[in-house]
Motif scaffolding. Structure first.
Motif, short mmCIF file in Angstrom:
data_model
loop_
_atom_site.label_atom_id
_atom_site.label_comp_id
_atom_site.label_asym_id
_atom_site.label_seq_id
_atom_site.Cartn_x
_atom_site.Cartn_y
_atom_site.Cartn_z
N SER A 1 41.12 48.03 59.07
CA SER A 1 40.79 47.85 60.49
C SER A 1 40.27 49.15 61.12
O SER A 1 40.81 50.23 60.86
N SER A 2 39.27 49.01 61.96
CA SER A 2 38.76 50.17 62.69
C SER A 2 39.77 50.64 63.73
O SER A 2 39.66 51.77 64.24
N LYS A 3 40.76 49.79 64.05
CA LYS A 3 41.78 50.16 65.03
C LYS A 3 42.90 51.01 64.41
O LYS A 3 43.70 51.61 65.12
N SER A 4 42.95 51.03 63.08
CA SER A 4 43.93 51.87 62.39
C SER A 4 43.36 53.27 62.23
O SER A 4 42.16 53.44 62.03
N SER A 5 44.22 54.27 62.33
CA SER A 5 43.74 55.65 62.22
C SER A 5 43.34 55.97 60.79
O SER A 5 43.80 55.34 59.83
N LEU A 6 42.48 56.97 60.65
CA LEU A 6 42.06 57.40 59.32
C LEU A 6 43.26 57.87 58.51
O LEU A 6 43.36 57.61 57.31
N GLN A 7 44.20 58.52 59.17
CA GLN A 7 45.40 58.99 58.48
C GLN A 7 46.23 57.82 57.95
O GLN A 7 46.73 57.87 56.83
N GLN A 8 46.36 56.78 58.76
CA GLN A 8 47.11 55.59 58.32
C GLN A 8 46.45 54.95 57.11
O GLN A 8 47.12 54.60 56.13
N LYS A 9 45.15 54.80 57.16
CA LYS A 9 44.42 54.15 56.06
C LYS A 9 44.46 54.98 54.79
O LYS A 9 44.76 54.46 53.70
N MET A 10 44.17 56.27 54.91
CA MET A 10 44.15 57.13 53.73
C MET A 10 45.54 57.30 53.14
O MET A 10 45.71 57.35 51.91
N GLY A 11 46.56 57.37 54.02
CA GLY A 11 47.92 57.49 53.52
C GLY A 11 48.35 56.26 52.73
O GLY A 11 49.00 56.38 51.69
N ASP B 1 33.57 41.09 52.42
CA ASP B 1 32.35 40.70 51.70
C ASP B 1 32.66 40.27 50.27
O ASP B 1 32.01 40.69 49.32
N GLY B 2 33.69 39.43 50.16
CA GLY B 2 34.06 38.91 48.85
C GLY B 2 34.53 39.99 47.89
O GLY B 2 34.38 39.84 46.67
N GLY B 3 35.11 41.05 48.42
CA GLY B 3 35.63 42.13 47.57
C GLY B 3 34.62 43.22 47.26
O GLY B 3 34.94 44.15 46.53
N LYS B 4 33.42 43.12 47.82
CA LYS B 4 32.42 44.15 47.57
C LYS B 4 32.80 45.48 48.21
O LYS B 4 32.38 46.55 47.75
N ILE B 5 33.56 45.39 49.30
CA ILE B 5 34.14 46.61 49.87
C ILE B 5 35.54 46.73 49.25
O ILE B 5 36.43 45.95 49.56
N PRO B 6 35.76 47.67 48.34
CA PRO B 6 37.03 47.73 47.60
C PRO B 6 38.19 48.20 48.48
O PRO B 6 38.00 48.84 49.51
N TRP B 7 39.39 47.88 48.05
CA TRP B 7 40.59 48.20 48.82
C TRP B 7 40.79 49.69 48.99
O TRP B 7 41.48 50.13 49.93
N TYR B 8 40.23 50.50 48.11
CA TYR B 8 40.41 51.96 48.21
C TYR B 8 39.35 52.62 49.08
O TYR B 8 39.27 53.85 49.16
N ASP B 9 38.55 51.82 49.76
CA ASP B 9 37.57 52.31 50.73
C ASP B 9 38.16 52.10 52.13
O ASP B 9 38.58 50.99 52.46
N THR B 10 38.20 53.13 52.95
CA THR B 10 38.78 52.99 54.29
C THR B 10 38.03 51.94 55.12
O THR B 10 38.60 51.39 56.06
#
Length: 336
Positions: A126-136, A113-122
Motif C-alpha cells: 500500500s502507498s499508505k504504508s511507510s517505506l520503513q514498514q514495507k522494507m522491514g 497484476d497477477g503477480g508480475k509485481i513481486p512481493w519483495y517489491d515495495t
C-alpha cells in the motif's frame, strides 16, 4: 516448598508436599492417587499454576485462604480443562490461520497484476504504508525464508529465480504474515474483510473493518503462541484491547463496558471466520468441555474461571450462535 529466612524454597519430598497442602493450605490431598497426581504433574505446574480460582481471600499473615473442601482433584480438573482447551483452540486457530494466509496470497498477487509485481517489491504494498514498514516486513520475510529448511522452499531456492507469494506467506511467522497483510494494498485487506463479513456501519453505510481483521488475527496469534508454549489459556487477557465489533454490541451491555480482551473475544472472532455449521460444532464442543468442568469443581471456583474467560453467562454462547450472519461465500472470492 517451605520458606526459609532468605525467602528461598527448600526441597520437599512428595509426602512433605502433600502434608503442606493439607496442613498449611487446607487442600484435600491424601493417599496414593493424590501422590501420583503430584508426581506426574509437579507441584509448581499444578498448584501454583491452577490454584487461583480456588482462593477466597487471605489471612492476617497474608497467606491464601482456599474455598472449603478444595481438593487436589478439583485443581487437577482445572489443569486438564486448560490442556484440552489449548488443543481445541489450537486446532481452530491453525485452520483459520492457514485459510487466511492462502486467501491473502491469492488476492495479493491478483491485486499486483497477477503477480508480475513481486512481493519483495515495495510497489506491491500500500502507498499508505511507510517505506520503513514495507522494507522491514520484506526483510523479515527474507530472513525467515532463508532460515527455512522445508523441502519445497529449498526446491524453489535452488531451481527458480524467485520464491512465489504463496510459499512466502505459508512459511513466514504468523506475526510477519499479519504485517504483510496489514501493509498490503487496500483492495487486498478489503477483499478479506468482505469475504468474512468483517465490517462496520457508519451513517447507515457498511465499510470493511480492517482494524477488526488485523486485531483479531493478532489475538489469535497471541493465543496460538500461548498454546504452543503450554501456558495457561483460560485466563489470558489483554487490558483495554477489546474491539467493540458487531456481535459484542448485540450481547448484554457488560461486554461493551468491559474493555479487556479475553478468551471470549476469540470465540466471537471465530463466528466471522468459520462457516455457520462449523461454528455451531465449535460452540457445542466448547460447551461440553465447560459443563464437564462445572460438574467437577466448586461453583465459586467455576464462576471465577468463567469470568476470567470473559463469559458473563453461559447462555451467551447460545445467543452468539443464534445471532444473524451471512454464511461465507468462498466461491465468490475471486469476483471481489
Amino acid at each position: 516448598m517451605t520458606t526459609n529466612n532468605s525467602n528461598e524454597k527448600n526441597f520437599l519430598t512428595y509426602n512433605q508436599q502433600m502434608r503442606k497442602l493439607r496442613d498449611d493450605k487446607q487442600i484435600i490431598c491424601n493417599g496414593s492417587i493424590h501422590k501420583r497426581t503430584l508426581v506426574r504433574a509437579g507441584y509448581f505446574n499444578l498448584i501454583n499454576g491452577y490454584k487461583n480460582p480456588f482462593i477466597s481471600g487471605v489471612d492476617t499473615n497474608g497467606n491464601h485462604i482456599y474455598i472449603p473442601n478444595t481438593s487436589i482433584d478439583q485443581i487437577l480438573s482445572v489443569k486438564l480443562f486448560d490442556e484440552s482447551l489449548r488443543s481445541f483452540l489450537l486446532k481452530y486457530i491453525t485452520q483459520v490461520e492457514e485459510e487466511v494466509r492462502t486467501l491473502t496470497g491469492y488476492k495479493f498477487d491478483d491485486c499486483n497484476d497477477g503477480g508480475k509485481i513481486p512481493w519483495y517489491d515495495t510497489a506491491a504494498f500500500s502507498s499508505k504504508s511507510s517505506l520503513q514498514q514495507k522494507m522491514g516486513t520484506i526483510s523479515k520475510a527474507y530472513t525467515e525464508l532463508s532460515r527455512s529448511k522445508l523441502e519445497y522452499v529449498e526446491f524453489y531456492k535452488n531451481n527458480h529465480s524467485k520464491i512465489p507469494t504463496w510459499i512466502m506467506l505459508k512459511v513466514v511467522n504468523f506475526s510477519t504474515f499479519i504485517n504483510v497483510l496489514a501493509y498490503s494494498k487496500t483492495s487486498v485487506k478489503h477483499s478479506i474483510c468482505e469475504l468474512y463479513g468483517l465490517t462496520q456501519t457508519r451513517n447507515s453505510k457498511t465499510f470493511p473493518n480492517v482494524k477488526l481483521l488485523i486485531g483479531s488475527l493478532h489475538w489469535m496469534r497471541k493465543i496460538r503462541n500461548a498454546c504452543a508454549h503450554n501456558e495457561r489459556i483460560y485466563c489470558l487477557s489483554r487490558p483495554k484491547g477489546r474491539i467493540l465489533e458487531t456481535y459484542l454490541r448485540q450481547l448484554r451491555r457488560t461486554y461493551s463496558r468491559n474493555k479487556d480482551q479475553k478468551l471470549f473475544d476469540l470465540i466471537v472472532y471465530f463466528k466471522y471466520y468459520l462457516p455457520h455449521k462449523e461454528y455451531q460444532s465449535f460452540i457445542s464442543e466448547l460447551k461440553s468441555m465447560i459443563f464437564a468442568l462445572k460438574s467437577d469443581i466448586d461453583p465459586i471456583a467455576f464462576d471465577n474461571i468463567r469470568g476470567q474467560m470473559g463469559i458473563v453467562n453461559l447462555s451467551d454462547l447460545d445467543t452468539l450462535v443464534a445471532l444473524s450472519k451471512d454464511d461465507i461465500e468462498y466461491n465468490k472470492f475471486d469476483k471481489k
